[in-house]
Motif scaffolding. Structure first.
Motif, PDB file in Angstrom:
ATOM      1  N   ARG A  91      16.410  19.100 -12.566  1.00 30.35           N
ATOM      2  CA  ARG A  91      15.399  20.154 -12.398  1.00 30.35           C
ATOM      3  C   ARG A  91      14.337  20.168 -13.490  1.00 30.35           C
ATOM      4  O   ARG A  91      14.008  21.215 -14.034  1.00 30.35           O
ATOM      5  N   TYR A  92      13.792  19.011 -13.775  1.00 29.28           N
ATOM      6  CA  TYR A  92      12.673  18.989 -14.709  1.00 29.28           C
ATOM      7  C   TYR A  92      11.642  17.937 -14.308  1.00 29.28           C
ATOM      8  O   TYR A  92      11.966  16.980 -13.627  1.00 29.28           O
ATOM      9  N   GLY A  93      10.398  18.201 -14.717  1.00 26.88           N
ATOM     10  CA  GLY A  93       9.292  17.273 -14.493  1.00 26.88           C
ATOM     11  C   GLY A  93       8.467  17.561 -13.259  1.00 26.88           C
ATOM     12  O   GLY A  93       7.244  17.480 -13.302  1.00 26.88           O
ATOM     13  N   TYR A  94       9.106  17.901 -12.155  1.00 23.40           N
ATOM     14  CA  TYR A  94       8.340  18.100 -10.919  1.00 23.40           C
ATOM     15  C   TYR A  94       7.520  19.393 -10.963  1.00 23.40           C
ATOM     16  O   TYR A  94       6.477  19.491 -10.319  1.00 23.40           O
ATOM     17  N   GLY A  95       7.958  20.394 -11.723  1.00 16.19           N
ATOM     18  CA  GLY A  95       7.180  21.634 -11.857  1.00 16.19           C
ATOM     19  C   GLY A  95       5.802  21.368 -12.427  1.00 16.19           C
ATOM     20  O   GLY A  95       4.800  21.912 -11.956  1.00 16.19           O
ATOM     21  N   ASP A  96       5.733  20.501 -13.442  1.00 19.66           N
ATOM     22  CA  ASP A  96       4.440  20.120 -14.015  1.00 19.66           C
ATOM     23  C   ASP A  96       3.580  19.422 -12.976  1.00 19.66           C
ATOM     24  O   ASP A  96       2.370  19.626 -12.910  1.00 19.66           O
ATOM     25  N   GLY A  97       4.214  18.591 -12.152  1.00 18.07           N
ATOM     26  CA  GLY A  97       3.493  17.891 -11.104  1.00 18.07           C
ATOM     27  C   GLY A  97       2.917  18.845 -10.067  1.00 18.07           C
ATOM     28  O   GLY A  97       1.754  18.722  -9.669  1.00 18.07           O
ATOM     29  N   PHE A  98       3.717  19.819  -9.638  1.00 17.69           N
ATOM     30  CA  PHE A  98       3.225  20.782  -8.658  1.00 17.69           C
ATOM     31  C   PHE A  98       2.154  21.690  -9.248  1.00 17.69           C
ATOM     32  O   PHE A  98       1.225  22.101  -8.551  1.00 17.69           O
ATOM     33  N   LYS A  99       2.273  21.998 -10.519  1.00 18.12           N
ATOM     34  CA  LYS A  99       1.226  22.799 -11.171  1.00 18.12           C
ATOM     35  C   LYS A  99      -0.087  22.018 -11.144  1.00 18.12           C
ATOM     36  O   LYS A  99      -1.134  22.562 -10.816  1.00 18.12           O
ATOM     37  N   TRP A 100      -0.029  20.733 -11.478  1.00 18.70           N
ATOM     38  CA  TRP A 100      -1.211  19.883 -11.424  1.00 18.70           C
ATOM     39  C   TRP A 100      -1.778  19.874 -10.005  1.00 18.70           C
ATOM     40  O   TRP A 100      -2.987  20.047  -9.804  1.00 18.70           O
ATOM     41  N   LEU A 101      -0.904  19.692  -9.020  1.00 16.79           N
ATOM     42  CA  LEU A 101      -1.349  19.625  -7.632  1.00 16.79           C
ATOM     43  C   LEU A 101      -2.052  20.914  -7.205  1.00 16.79           C
ATOM     44  O   LEU A 101      -3.038  20.880  -6.470  1.00 16.79           O
ATOM     45  N   SER A 102      -1.555  22.049  -7.684  1.00 17.11           N
ATOM     46  CA  SER A 102      -2.141  23.336  -7.285  1.00 17.11           C
ATOM     47  C   SER A 102      -3.619  23.448  -7.702  1.00 17.11           C
ATOM     48  O   SER A 102      -4.382  24.168  -7.070  1.00 17.11           O
ATOM     49  N   PHE A 103      -4.040  22.723  -8.754  1.00 15.24           N
ATOM     50  CA  PHE A 103      -5.439  22.743  -9.159  1.00 15.24           C
ATOM     51  C   PHE A 103      -6.345  22.186  -8.070  1.00 15.24           C
ATOM     52  O   PHE A 103      -7.534  22.499  -8.029  1.00 15.24           O
ATOM     53  N   TYR A 104      -5.818  21.315  -7.229  1.00 17.92           N
ATOM     54  CA  TYR A 104      -6.641  20.600  -6.253  1.00 17.92           C
ATOM     55  C   TYR A 104      -6.406  21.060  -4.811  1.00 17.92           C
ATOM     56  O   TYR A 104      -6.969  20.476  -3.899  1.00 17.92           O
ATOM     57  N   LEU A 105      -5.605  22.097  -4.629  1.00 18.46           N
ATOM     58  CA  LEU A 105      -5.414  22.674  -3.310  1.00 18.46           C
ATOM     59  C   LEU A 105      -6.432  23.782  -3.121  1.00 18.46           C
ATOM     60  O   LEU A 105      -6.578  24.640  -3.964  1.00 18.46           O
ATOM     61  N   SER A 106      -7.124  23.760  -1.984  1.00 18.66           N
ATOM     62  CA  SER A 106      -8.143  24.808  -1.790  1.00 18.66           C
ATOM     63  C   SER A 106      -7.543  25.995  -1.078  1.00 18.66           C
ATOM     64  O   SER A 106      -6.498  26.006  -0.571  1.00 18.66           O
TER      65      SER A 106
END
Length: 191
Positions: free
Chosen positions: A176-191
């Protein structure tokens, strides 16, 4: 109540509140797509069988609506991926980073996705999963193997029009580590 709070905090942290998103979970078989979806859905790890049929989950809490599609990763399932490209908001591409002998195959599939006109403006989050397995290659080795040495950057970056957001994050779904940072990054580019 604990599960509700955990999911709410996780989705708020990921920046997915007040957003509707259709996200495809793609990658070769045994990369961890179904396991990740299970953790995001109810916070539990479970032993999963290979995904033979596409599955969809809608995570909804308050104003958050997040529809995910786990399409499987075996060769037959990969032929169906294209059927789900319509109106997709993001791709989460998982790679079993503990299996370097499959990096070339994973690169071929990722390259096919990246070259699709239908996905030309869709953000790609690449998760190098299973970094908890001893002997797993580094992020740099995974990036080089996938041809992803030049990516967007791990923070929020203003991109020129027509530039697709793409970034690699190493993670361990089971730990349960690492993917949270990835999803946070992804949320910047979701409209």
């Amino acid at each position: 109540m604990f599960l509700f709070d955990w999911i709410w905090n996780m989705l708020s942290f990921l920046g997915l509140y007040n957003k509707n998103a259709k996200i495809l979970f793609l990658g070769l078989d045994n990369a961890g797509k179904t396991t990740l979806l299970g953790v995001l859905k109810d916070g539990r790890l479970s032993q999963n069988r290979p995904t033979f049929h596409p599955t969809s989950e809608e995570l909804s809490m308050g104003n958050i609506k997040f529809r995910t599609y786990d399409l499987g990763g075996h060769e037959t399932a990969r032929r169906l991926w294209r059927d789900y490209y319509t109106s997709v908001d993001a791709i989460v591409y998982l790679v079993d980073s503990s299996a370097p002998e499959r990096f070339e195959e994973s690169k071929r599939e990722l390259d096919a996705l990246l070259s699709s006109d239908e996905l030309s403006n869709v953000p790609f989050l690449v998760l190098g999963n299973k970094i908890d397995v001893p002997g797993t290659p580094s992020e740099e080795k995974l990036r080089a193997s996938l041809g992803l040495t030049q990516t967007t950057g791990k923070g929020k970056v203003t991109l020129n029009p027509g530039v697709r957001p793409i970034e690699v994050f190493m993670c361990s779904v089971v730990r349960r580590y690492g993917y949270g940072d990835g999803f946070k990054w992804l949320s910047f580019y979701l409209s």
